[in-house]
Design a protein around this motif. Structure first.
Motif, PDB file in Angstrom:
ATOM      1  N   SER A  55     -24.352 -32.017  23.779  1.00 39.05           N
ATOM      2  CA  SER A  55     -23.801 -31.352  22.592  1.00 39.05           C
ATOM      3  C   SER A  55     -22.864 -32.269  21.831  1.00 39.05           C
ATOM      4  O   SER A  55     -22.825 -32.250  20.590  1.00 39.05           O
ATOM      5  CB  SER A  55     -23.050 -30.080  23.010  1.00 39.05           C
ATOM      6  N   VAL A  56     -22.119 -33.083  22.569  1.00 41.51           N
ATOM      7  CA  VAL A  56     -21.183 -34.023  21.932  1.00 41.51           C
ATOM      8  C   VAL A  56     -21.951 -35.010  21.057  1.00 41.51           C
ATOM      9  O   VAL A  56     -21.573 -35.274  19.904  1.00 41.51           O
ATOM     10  CB  VAL A  56     -20.343 -34.778  22.987  1.00 41.51           C
ATOM     11  N   ILE A  57     -23.036 -35.565  21.586  1.00 35.44           N
ATOM     12  CA  ILE A  57     -23.843 -36.527  20.823  1.00 35.44           C
ATOM     13  C   ILE A  57     -24.370 -35.882  19.551  1.00 35.44           C
ATOM     14  O   ILE A  57     -24.330 -36.475  18.463  1.00 35.44           O
ATOM     15  CB  ILE A  57     -25.000 -37.068  21.686  1.00 35.44           C
ATOM     16  N   ASN A  58     -24.840 -34.648  19.672  1.00 34.33           N
ATOM     17  CA  ASN A  58     -25.370 -33.940  18.501  1.00 34.33           C
ATOM     18  C   ASN A  58     -24.282 -33.744  17.435  1.00 34.33           C
ATOM     19  O   ASN A  58     -24.506 -33.993  16.238  1.00 34.33           O
ATOM     20  CB  ASN A  58     -25.935 -32.585  18.937  1.00 34.33           C
ATOM     21  N   ASP A  59     -23.098 -33.326  17.866  1.00 37.77           N
ATOM     22  CA  ASP A  59     -21.993 -33.115  16.919  1.00 37.77           C
ATOM     23  C   ASP A  59     -21.462 -34.436  16.373  1.00 37.77           C
ATOM     24  O   ASP A  59     -21.058 -34.526  15.202  1.00 37.77           O
ATOM     25  CB  ASP A  59     -20.856 -32.348  17.610  1.00 37.77           C
ATOM     26  N   TYR A  60     -21.462 -35.464  17.218  1.00 39.46           N
ATOM     27  CA  TYR A  60     -20.997 -36.784  16.800  1.00 39.46           C
ATOM     28  C   TYR A  60     -21.911 -37.346  15.712  1.00 39.46           C
ATOM     29  O   TYR A  60     -21.454 -37.995  14.760  1.00 39.46           O
ATOM     30  CB  TYR A  60     -20.946 -37.706  18.019  1.00 39.46           C
ATOM     31  N   GLN A  61     -23.216 -37.084  15.842  1.00 39.36           N
ATOM     32  CA  GLN A  61     -24.169 -37.510  14.807  1.00 39.36           C
ATOM     33  C   GLN A  61     -23.806 -36.890  13.457  1.00 39.36           C
ATOM     34  O   GLN A  61     -23.849 -37.557  12.419  1.00 39.36           O
ATOM     35  CB  GLN A  61     -25.592 -37.106  15.195  1.00 39.36           C
ATOM     36  N   ARG A  89     -26.173 -45.355  16.696  1.00 37.19           N
ATOM     37  CA  ARG A  89     -24.755 -45.463  17.052  1.00 37.19           C
ATOM     38  C   ARG A  89     -24.308 -44.275  17.900  1.00 37.19           C
ATOM     39  O   ARG A  89     -23.554 -44.443  18.865  1.00 37.19           O
ATOM     40  CB  ARG A  89     -23.918 -45.559  15.778  1.00 37.19           C
ATOM     41  N   SER A  90     -24.770 -43.075  17.559  1.00 32.99           N
ATOM     42  CA  SER A  90     -24.328 -41.885  18.299  1.00 32.99           C
ATOM     43  C   SER A  90     -24.789 -41.927  19.753  1.00 32.99           C
ATOM     44  O   SER A  90     -24.138 -41.377  20.641  1.00 32.99           O
ATOM     45  CB  SER A  90     -24.858 -40.618  17.628  1.00 32.99           C
ATOM     46  N   LEU A  91     -25.924 -42.597  20.009  1.00 31.46           N
ATOM     47  CA  LEU A  91     -26.462 -42.656  21.371  1.00 31.46           C
ATOM     48  C   LEU A  91     -25.842 -43.782  22.189  1.00 31.46           C
ATOM     49  O   LEU A  91     -25.737 -43.672  23.420  1.00 31.46           O
ATOM     50  CB  LEU A  91     -27.986 -42.843  21.317  1.00 31.46           C
ATOM     51  N   TYR A 105     -15.154 -36.145  21.856  1.00 35.81           N
ATOM     52  CA  TYR A 105     -14.997 -35.050  22.827  1.00 35.81           C
ATOM     53  C   TYR A 105     -13.515 -34.711  23.005  1.00 35.81           C
ATOM     54  O   TYR A 105     -13.139 -33.519  23.000  1.00 35.81           O
ATOM     55  CB  TYR A 105     -15.618 -35.461  24.162  1.00 35.81           C
ATOM     56  N   ASP A 106     -12.669 -35.735  23.152  1.00 35.31           N
ATOM     57  CA  ASP A 106     -11.238 -35.493  23.368  1.00 35.31           C
ATOM     58  C   ASP A 106     -10.615 -34.770  22.177  1.00 35.31           C
ATOM     59  O   ASP A 106      -9.704 -33.947  22.352  1.00 35.31           O
ATOM     60  CB  ASP A 106     -10.506 -36.822  23.621  1.00 35.31           C
ATOM     61  N   ARG A 107     -11.099 -35.074  20.964  1.00 33.06           N
ATOM     62  CA  ARG A 107     -10.548 -34.427  19.771  1.00 33.06           C
ATOM     63  C   ARG A 107     -11.044 -32.984  19.613  1.00 33.06           C
ATOM     64  O   ARG A 107     -10.423 -32.188  18.906  1.00 33.06           O
ATOM     65  CB  ARG A 107     -10.940 -35.214  18.506  1.00 33.06           C
ATOM     66  N   ASN A 108     -12.152 -32.658  20.268  1.00 31.60           N
ATOM     67  CA  ASN A 108     -12.787 -31.348  20.028  1.00 31.60           C
ATOM     68  C   ASN A 108     -13.115 -30.611  21.324  1.00 31.60           C
ATOM     69  O   ASN A 108     -14.132 -29.908  21.416  1.00 31.60           O
ATOM     70  CB  ASN A 108     -14.075 -31.548  19.220  1.00 31.60           C
ATOM     71  N   LYS A 109     -12.263 -30.742  22.343  1.00 30.74           N
ATOM     72  CA  LYS A 109     -12.540 -30.131  23.648  1.00 30.74           C
ATOM     73  C   LYS A 109     -12.741 -28.624  23.562  1.00 30.74           C
ATOM     74  O   LYS A 109     -13.493 -28.030  24.343  1.00 30.74           O
ATOM     75  CB  LYS A 109     -11.399 -30.434  24.627  1.00 30.74           C
ATOM     76  N   GLU A 110     -12.042 -27.986  22.610  1.00 30.99           N
ATOM     77  CA  GLU A 110     -12.122 -26.525  22.519  1.00 30.99           C
ATOM     78  C   GLU A 110     -13.530 -26.029  22.179  1.00 30.99           C
ATOM     79  O   GLU A 110     -13.847 -24.851  22.388  1.00 30.99           O
ATOM     80  CB  GLU A 110     -11.124 -26.010  21.473  1.00 30.99           C
ATOM     81  N   ARG A 111     -14.398 -26.927  21.682  1.00 30.17           N
ATOM     82  CA  ARG A 111     -15.768 -26.530  21.326  1.00 30.17           C
ATOM     83  C   ARG A 111     -16.668 -26.356  22.551  1.00 30.17           C
ATOM     84  O   ARG A 111     -17.672 -25.655  22.488  1.00 30.17           O
ATOM     85  CB  ARG A 111     -16.425 -27.597  20.436  1.00 30.17           C
ATOM     86  N   TYR A 112     -16.314 -27.025  23.640  1.00 27.79           N
ATOM     87  CA  TYR A 112     -17.263 -27.170  24.744  1.00 27.79           C
ATOM     88  C   TYR A 112     -16.780 -26.414  25.975  1.00 27.79           C
ATOM     89  O   TYR A 112     -15.906 -26.883  26.723  1.00 27.79           O
ATOM     90  CB  TYR A 112     -17.466 -28.653  25.064  1.00 27.79           C
TER      91      TYR A 112
END
Length: 764
Positions: A729-735, A504-506, A516-523
């Motif tokens: 990085s988003v995919i990794n965090d989303y997982q 699902r994450s992929l 990504y939109d919820r966590n833009k400050e991470r990237y």
């Protein structure tokens, strides 16, 4: 839990037995150990947790060891996922069963080998490798399937010959006259020098245990009985690598042909003696096309692996790059040059390869017999003699030819005849008869059908025992049981994660973007310099690399051997294929390479000659799937005339690359890590960039006897990453978020209870 109960009972028993006075027996009460963790209706003990922790405490982060408390959370999540998989029936699907069966087959092989015996034989072989033995033998032929009478007759003949040797008869004379070894008449029984793994194990064993000059008792092999005499013993001379120049000579050639070959090798030797370069002489004289491509180099070899004449010449050389006088072998004349000499490596280095050889060498028979003996002792076997006698009567002469079929002989229902039992499992005669039909192969003329049939029976019984052990490994081998449990859980875990997290994450691009939109400050990107960095041992090399990198594709310091054409010839002939094959191999192995194909012609050839030569070379490469986009054509015609007239009719090859890493590889071909080329974005903290000032432009510094150069194209300020830039990085965090959501859902489905008292124990 069972282990704790056993220990409690044992302690109680010891306490009772150690009392000095006799007392009435007391009842021992064993209490069940409380569970550490309950998930739904499943309970997990401290022992189960501890076993898992000991195996996996470094799995998540190899740089440090997880604390027991940290691992407990991972353990809890693992078990709830496994329980979910079983609840959904994932452990009952055909795919799951087939995958587990495949893993089990592979794992069982390792547990069915007698590792201690393999290690013993490996050590024995290594100690034998320290010496080389020269021995002779006389073979009295009799097959391993011969009748007892024929076998006894051969044995008596061997004993009689040994008696004559003891009385003083010459070993070589008797070998030439009586030995059934096909080459005995020529060799007089001499096996030459050999070491471990180079002859049959029974002969090797006798040769390494018998004193020099002594003759053995008859030694049995598949071929018959051998009398072995040890002629000499010396220290192992190790391994050598040589290069050679070979002038081919046919042993059946005319006197004139042989004189011509001798004259050529003498001419080559004279050129070497006068100081001519070895590579040039190899190129001009050697008829060995394979080694000629590599300056005459041959693979590393040891005793008994090369023709004796070259072997002796090679080991006689003591100085690297020293060469021998011309040596004659069955292939022709050779000049041998020493490239490398290597002594026997330590056992720790050789052990893995020795263990493999031990299993596949004739020593494998020792392992088979030992395993058969072990299985017979481990399991209760009941053989039915009467039934065997009935089955044995089916053996006839057709089994010697390998076309025996029990269906032609009888119509008995052999499936109802119990041939033997292993423990309580019965094996019928039909299974054995089908085994013989499947396994049979042609035997020697002196083979006895009864002996052959009995051997098939012994093999079938041994294989049945091995299969029985394999089927019951979980019951008899705790280590195997534990590993199989881990494998089953691992497969189920993988299925759950693939379905709910990884897949699902992929594929869920909408979910990725929303995360990504919820966590833009991470990237974010830090301040970075876009630059190229080069290091080398001297300024001259750095400057050469700078010139190479100035224009793309990058011209490499690498060419391939040019090919020469006859006058007015344009077609690629057989003698030119070696060079073209080399070009193809280079292009195939280096996908970023581009080759420049340059064609030339003599002034007296037509103008299209050089173009046709290029066209035919390109056609060859295209035919081997090297696309035209990776080829540059240069037709120089009759320009750039060479000093040697023949070279004016050539096609040459120059390699380029679109990858800077290929430039680095070429410079490091002879000396690894001599040159480094890196390009891309660098932060101030990057160790490669700390030597330079944080500014655009070129800089050169010297540090620790190395020259470093950089060209900084621009410095970018820190900024937020776009979704495309941050996607990995988003995919990794989303997982991680999806996995957390999965665990939360499963905890609602399977309530989790943790025993706080037991948990405190594992924290200590």
């Amino acid at each position: 839990m069972l282990k704790i109960q056993y220990n409690i009972a044992l302690l109680a028993l010891l306490a009772v037995s150690s009392c000095k006075t006799t007392a009435p027996p007391q009842q021992i009460v064993v209490t069940e150990t409380p569970a550490l963790l309950e998930i739904g209706n499943e309970k997990f003990s401290v022992e189960d947790y501890q076993d898992s922790y000991n195996k996996n405490k470094n799995a998540s982060d190899s740089t440090r060891e997880l604390t027991p408390e940290e691992y407990f959370n991972l353990y809890k999540d693992l078990k709830i996922k496994i329980l979910h998989a079983k609840d959904e029936g994932k452990d009952t699907t055909q795919d799951y069963k087939e995958e587990i069966t495949s893993y089990r087959e592979q794992l069982a092989k390792n547990h069915l080998v007698d590792k201690s015996l393999v290690e013993k034989l490996s050590n024995e072989a290594y100690n034998r490798l320290k010496q080389e033995v020269r021995a002779s033998h006389i073979l009295i032929g009799v097959s391993e399937d011969a009748s007892p009478a024929d076998t006894l007759e051969a044995y008596r003949a061997a004993i009689a010959l040994r008696g004559r040797l003891e009385e003083g008869s010459d070993f070589g004379d008797l070998a030439a006259k009586f030995s059934k070894d096909p080459v005995a008449a020529r060799t007089r029984g001499d096996l030459g020098y050999f070491t471990a793994f180079q002859t049959l194990y029974p002969i090797e064993t006798v040769a390494y245990t018998l004193p020099v000059g002594k003759v053995s008792q008859p030694v049995r092999t598949k071929a018959g009985y051998h009398l072995v005499k040890v002629m000499d013993r010396r220290s192992n001379r190790g391994m050598v690598r040589i290069a050679h120049i070979m002038v081919q000579q046919d042993t059946a050639g005319t006197a004139a042909q042989k004189e011509s070959a001798k004259a050529r090798i003498d001419e080559a030797y004279a050129l070497l003696e006068s100081g001519e370069d070895w590579d040039a002489v190899v190129e001009s004289f050697s008829d060995d096309r394979q080694s000629r491509k590599n300056r005459g180099l041959l693979p590393m070899f040891g005793i008994g692996q090369m023709v004796p004449e070259i072997e002796e010449a090679a080991f006689a050389l003591t100085k690297v790059n020293g060469y021998s006088k011309p040596v004659l072998t069955m292939y022709g004349w050779h000049i041998v040059r020493l490239a490398e000499k290597r002594s026997l490596e330590p056992y720790s280095v050789m052990a893995p390869s020795l263990r493999k050889k031990v299993v596949t060498d004739s020593r494998g028979k020792v392992l088979e017999l030992a395993n058969a003996k072990r299985l017979r002792e481990k399991y209760k076997v009941q053989e039915n003699a009467d039934q065997w006698n009935a089955v044995a009567a089916l053996a006839d002469s057709t089994i010697k030819a390998g076309n025996w079929d029990y269906m032609r002989a009888v119509s008995t229902d052999w499936a109802s005849v119990a041939l033997f039992k292993i423990e309580e499992q019965s094996y019928d005669a039909l299974g054995f008869l089908d085994y013989v039909k499947r396994k049979q192969q042609a035997r020697t003329k002196d083979a006895s059908p009864a002996i052959v049939f009995r051997k098939y029976y012994q093999d079938y019984l041994t294989e049945s025992l091995a299969d029985y052990e394999k089927e019951h490994l979980e019951e008899t081998n705790a280590e195997f049981r534990s590993i199989m449990s881990e494998i089953k859980e691992g497969v189920l875990l993988s299925q759950v994660m693939e379905e709910n997290v990884w897949g699902r994450s992929l594929t869920d691009s909408t979910g990725q973007k929303a995360f990504y939109d919820r966590n833009k400050e991470r990237y974010n990107f830090p301040e970075r310099a876009l630059a190229t960095i080069v290091s080398a041992k001297d300024t001259q090399t750095v400057n050469a690399i700078k010139r190479t990198l100035a224009q793309s594709p990058y011209k490499l310091e690498r060419r391939s051997k040019e090919i020469l054409f006859g006058a007015n010839a344009t077609e690629v002939e057989n003698e030119q294929l070696d060079a073209l094959t080399d070009v193809y191999i280079v292009m195939e192995k280096n996908p970023d390479y581009i080759v420049e194909i340059a064609g030339y012609r003599s002034a007296d050839e037509s103008e299209i000659t050089s173009a046709n030569r290029i066209r035919n070379v390109v056609k060859y490469l295209n035919g081997r799937n090297i696309p035209i986009l990776r080829i540059i054509e240069k037709d120089y015609g009759s320009f750039r005339q060479a000093a040697e007239a023949d070279r004016n009719r050539r096609v040459s090859f120059q390699f380029y690359s679109q990858a800077r890493s290929d430039v680095e590889k070429v410079y490091n071909a002879d000396k690894p890590d001599a040159v480094m080329i890196r390009d891309g974005y660098f932060t101030k903290e990057n160790p490669l960039f700390t030597k330079f000032k944080w500014q655009t432009g070129e800089q050169t510094v010297t540090d620790n006897n190395m020259v470093f150069w950089t060209s900084v194209q621009k410095i970018e300020p820190s900024r937020a990453k776009t979704f495309a830039e941050a996607r990995g990085s988003v995919i990794n965090d989303y997982q991680k978020e999806l996995e957390k959501q999965l665990i939360n859902r499963l905890q609602e489905k399977f309530p989790v209870k943790v025993n706080a008292q037991e948990l405190e124990k594992i924290k200590r």
